[in-house]
Design a protein around this motif. Structure first.
Motif, PDB file in Angstrom:
ATOM      1  N   ARG A 131       0.839  -1.206   0.000  1.00 38.23           N
ATOM      2  CA  ARG A 131       0.000   0.000   0.000  1.00 38.23           C
ATOM      3  C   ARG A 131       0.871   1.252   0.000  1.00 38.23           C
ATOM      4  O   ARG A 131       0.672   2.158  -0.818  1.00 38.23           O
ATOM      5  N   GLN A 132       1.895   1.249   0.882  1.00 37.52           N
ATOM      6  CA  GLN A 132       2.644   2.490   1.071  1.00 37.52           C
ATOM      7  C   GLN A 132       3.597   2.806  -0.089  1.00 37.52           C
ATOM      8  O   GLN A 132       3.823   3.987  -0.384  1.00 37.52           O
ATOM      9  N   ILE A 133       4.141   1.796  -0.785  1.00 37.43           N
ATOM     10  CA  ILE A 133       5.006   2.114  -1.921  1.00 37.43           C
ATOM     11  C   ILE A 133       4.194   2.822  -3.012  1.00 37.43           C
ATOM     12  O   ILE A 133       4.692   3.750  -3.659  1.00 37.43           O
ATOM     13  N   LYS A 134       2.913   2.440  -3.132  1.00 31.78           N
ATOM     14  CA  LYS A 134       2.051   3.125  -4.119  1.00 31.78           C
ATOM     15  C   LYS A 134       1.826   4.578  -3.686  1.00 31.78           C
ATOM     16  O   LYS A 134       1.916   5.505  -4.501  1.00 31.78           O
ATOM     17  N   THR A 193       3.736   6.414  -1.727  1.00 35.08           N
ATOM     18  CA  THR A 193       5.001   7.153  -1.844  1.00 35.08           C
ATOM     19  C   THR A 193       5.284   7.509  -3.297  1.00 35.08           C
ATOM     20  O   THR A 193       5.662   8.644  -3.607  1.00 35.08           O
ATOM     21  N   ARG A 194       5.038   6.554  -4.177  1.00 36.06           N
ATOM     22  CA  ARG A 194       5.254   6.816  -5.610  1.00 36.06           C
ATOM     23  C   ARG A 194       4.327   7.935  -6.094  1.00 36.06           C
ATOM     24  O   ARG A 194       4.710   8.781  -6.881  1.00 36.06           O
ATOM     25  N   ALA A 195       3.100   7.953  -5.582  1.00 38.66           N
ATOM     26  CA  ALA A 195       2.137   8.991  -5.983  1.00 38.66           C
ATOM     27  C   ALA A 195       2.643  10.384  -5.580  1.00 38.66           C
ATOM     28  O   ALA A 195       2.439  11.359  -6.295  1.00 38.66           O
ATOM     29  N   ASN A 196       3.359  10.461  -4.462  1.00 37.04           N
ATOM     30  CA  ASN A 196       3.859  11.751  -3.976  1.00 37.04           C
ATOM     31  C   ASN A 196       5.210  12.126  -4.579  1.00 37.04           C
ATOM     32  O   ASN A 196       5.457  13.289  -4.888  1.00 37.04           O
ATOM     33  N   LEU A 197       6.077  11.125  -4.745  1.00 40.10           N
ATOM     34  CA  LEU A 197       7.469  11.428  -5.112  1.00 40.10           C
ATOM     35  C   LEU A 197       7.865  10.933  -6.495  1.00 40.10           C
ATOM     36  O   LEU A 197       8.919  11.308  -7.002  1.00 40.10           O
ATOM     37  N   GLY A 198       7.034  10.066  -7.099  1.00 48.65           N
ATOM     38  CA  GLY A 198       7.307   9.585  -8.451  1.00 48.65           C
ATOM     39  C   GLY A 198       8.728   9.070  -8.618  1.00 48.65           C
ATOM     40  O   GLY A 198       9.236   8.358  -7.752  1.00 48.65           O
ATOM     41  N   ASP A 199       9.384   9.495  -9.702  1.00 43.76           N
ATOM     42  CA  ASP A 199      10.739   9.012  -9.996  1.00 43.76           C
ATOM     43  C   ASP A 199      11.817   9.687  -9.171  1.00 43.76           C
ATOM     44  O   ASP A 199      13.002   9.354  -9.288  1.00 43.76           O
ATOM     45  N   TYR A 200      11.416  10.629  -8.322  1.00 41.89           N
ATOM     46  CA  TYR A 200      12.426  11.249  -7.444  1.00 41.89           C
ATOM     47  C   TYR A 200      12.917  10.265  -6.382  1.00 41.89           C
ATOM     48  O   TYR A 200      14.015  10.350  -5.892  1.00 41.89           O
ATOM     49  N   LEU A 201      12.049   9.276  -6.046  1.00 43.11           N
ATOM     50  CA  LEU A 201      12.387   8.356  -4.958  1.00 43.11           C
ATOM     51  C   LEU A 201      13.603   7.511  -5.315  1.00 43.11           C
ATOM     52  O   LEU A 201      13.608   6.806  -6.319  1.00 43.11           O
ATOM     53  N   ASP A 202      14.652   7.587  -4.474  1.00 42.03           N
ATOM     54  CA  ASP A 202      15.879   6.802  -4.692  1.00 42.03           C
ATOM     55  C   ASP A 202      16.030   5.683  -3.669  1.00 42.03           C
ATOM     56  O   ASP A 202      16.556   4.615  -3.971  1.00 42.03           O
ATOM     57  N   LEU A 203      15.607   5.971  -2.415  1.00 43.42           N
ATOM     58  CA  LEU A 203      15.879   5.081  -1.294  1.00 43.42           C
ATOM     59  C   LEU A 203      14.597   4.832  -0.506  1.00 43.42           C
ATOM     60  O   LEU A 203      13.907   5.796  -0.136  1.00 43.42           O
TER      61      LEU A 203
END
Ligand SMILES: NC(=O)c1ccc[n+]([C@@H]2O[C@H](COP(=O)([O-])OP(=O)(O)OC[C@H]3O[C@@H](n4cnc5c(N)ncnc54)[C@H](OP(=O)(O)O)[C@@H]3O)[C@@H](O)[C@H]2O)c1
Length: 331
Positions: free
Chosen positions: A125-128, A130-140
């Motif tokens: 649930r949370q990776i979705k 987080t992706r919705a908020n940070l998209g491809d910016y997420l590195d770690l």
């Protein structure tokens, strides 16, 4: 601020990072948090405050930013800021955390502010989210406060899912908490998938009052993990704000040395962290630009054996440290 490699990853970080635990939600445990927010909790005002601190951090050269699902709207504010400032994902390194769910509903006096569950369902649930908020910016992506009690390091379904995220390009990390930080890290260092370590980084509490995880963090760094230090000023206890009578003797030592060096207590505490050879990033957890400026004075302090000797007496037992931390009020 000069960038540096982050462990064996292809990511780069800066000696200082900015953590958003105090910027993404009305309530937090840091001393004086309510005062910093002038008790104005409108989402618009909270985001504007976050943007101001983020802009100041960027201008100071900070290029690592640390959020979490449980920090209220921290990921949303961070994502909006990165897009609003047209920052390219190659110019910045972004970390977030899963495992705690924010339950305070934007209230300071909520009964329960966050719920911890290191399950596969929460991760998925949370990776979705987080992706919705940070998209491809997420590195770690880090397990939030992994402990042996949470059982996450024995949860094969979760570890396999994290390995899949790793193989899809995300760096996987864990953050630690409590008296058992070192033991949990030792267990994490043994976890491999396809002959490669699962974890690329660790985030842990280390400061002049709580040094117990130091040796194990050094071993993790030697093993190629990126090391992030959190709570470097002990949630405000290693700042001028800590006027507690029981801390008076220690504050006197800190104040004397800070005056000699024409610096601040918090900068002294942060300089102690920056001086550890196994630290890649120390997080500033401020909510005001004035406190960020004070924190960054740590970069001008030459840590030496004399400072180490004069401040070594501040250390507390892990039991005492985490006991006091658990009594800090959400404000
Ligand atoms: N388990 C985990 O994974 C975990 C747990 C805790 C934190 N973290 C990460 O680490 C980051 C930093 O940790 P933290 O915020 O918990 O603790 P911290 O950095 O030890 O403490 C930050 C607090 O110190 C205060 N402060 C700093 N400089 C000051 C100054 N010059 N004068 C007065 N007060 C000052 C700040 O006040 P203001 O707010 O007034 O600026 C803030 O309330 C977090 O944002 C988060 O990203 C992770």
């Amino acid at each position: 601020m000069k960038s540096r490699a982050f462990g064996n990853t292809d990511l780069t970080v800066t000696p200082f990072g900015l953590g958003l635990a105090a910027l993404g939600r009305p309530g937090y445990i840091n001393l004086g948090h309510a005062a910093d927010l002038d008790q104005d909790y409108s989402i618009k005002e909270m985001q504007a405050r976050a943007f101001k601190v983020l802009d100041t951090a960027w201008e100071a050269g900070i290029r690592y930013f640390d959020a979490a699902r449980s920090y209220g709207r921290a990921e949303e504010f961070l994502g909006n800021w990165l897009r609003a400032r047209n920052i390219s994902s190659t110019e910045v390194t972004i970390g977030s955390k899963w495992g705690y769910t924010y339950t305070a509903d934007w209230q300071v006096d909520a009964d329960v502010h966050e719920v911890k569950e290191h399950s596969l369902a929460v991760l998925q649930r949370q990776i979705k989210e987080t992706r919705a908020n940070l998209g491809d910016y997420l590195d770690l992506y880090q397990i939030h406060s992994a402990t042996q009690a949470s059982g996450v390091l024995e949860n094969q379904a979760v570890l396999l899912a994290l390995a899949c995220l790793r193989d899809a390009g995300l760096k996987i990390g864990l953050s630690l908490s409590g008296e058992g930080q070192a033991a949990t890290l030792v267990q994490a260092l043994e976890i491999e998938f396809d002959g490669r370590p699962l974890f690329a980084s660790v985030q842990a509490t280390w400061n002049l009052l709580e040094r117990s995880a130091g040796e194990t963090l050094a071993a993790a760094h030697d093993a190629g993990l990126g090391v992030i230090v959190k709570e470097a000023v002990a949630n405000g206890r290693l700042t001028p704000r800590n006027q507690r009578p029981e801390f008076a003797k220690k504050r006197a030592v800190l104040t004397e040395i800070a005056q000699e060096l024409d610096t601040t207590i918090d900068a002294l505490a942060l300089a102690a962290v920056l001086a550890q050879p196994w630290v890649d990033v120390v997080l500033s957890g401020v909510a005001t630009t004035e406190h960020l400026a004070s924190n960054l004075k740590a970069l001008d302090i030459n840590w030496n054996a004399e400072l180490e000797d004069r401040l070594s007496g501040l250390v507390e037992t892990p039991k005492e440290y985490w006991g006091i931390r658990s009594e800090l009020d959400w404000n």
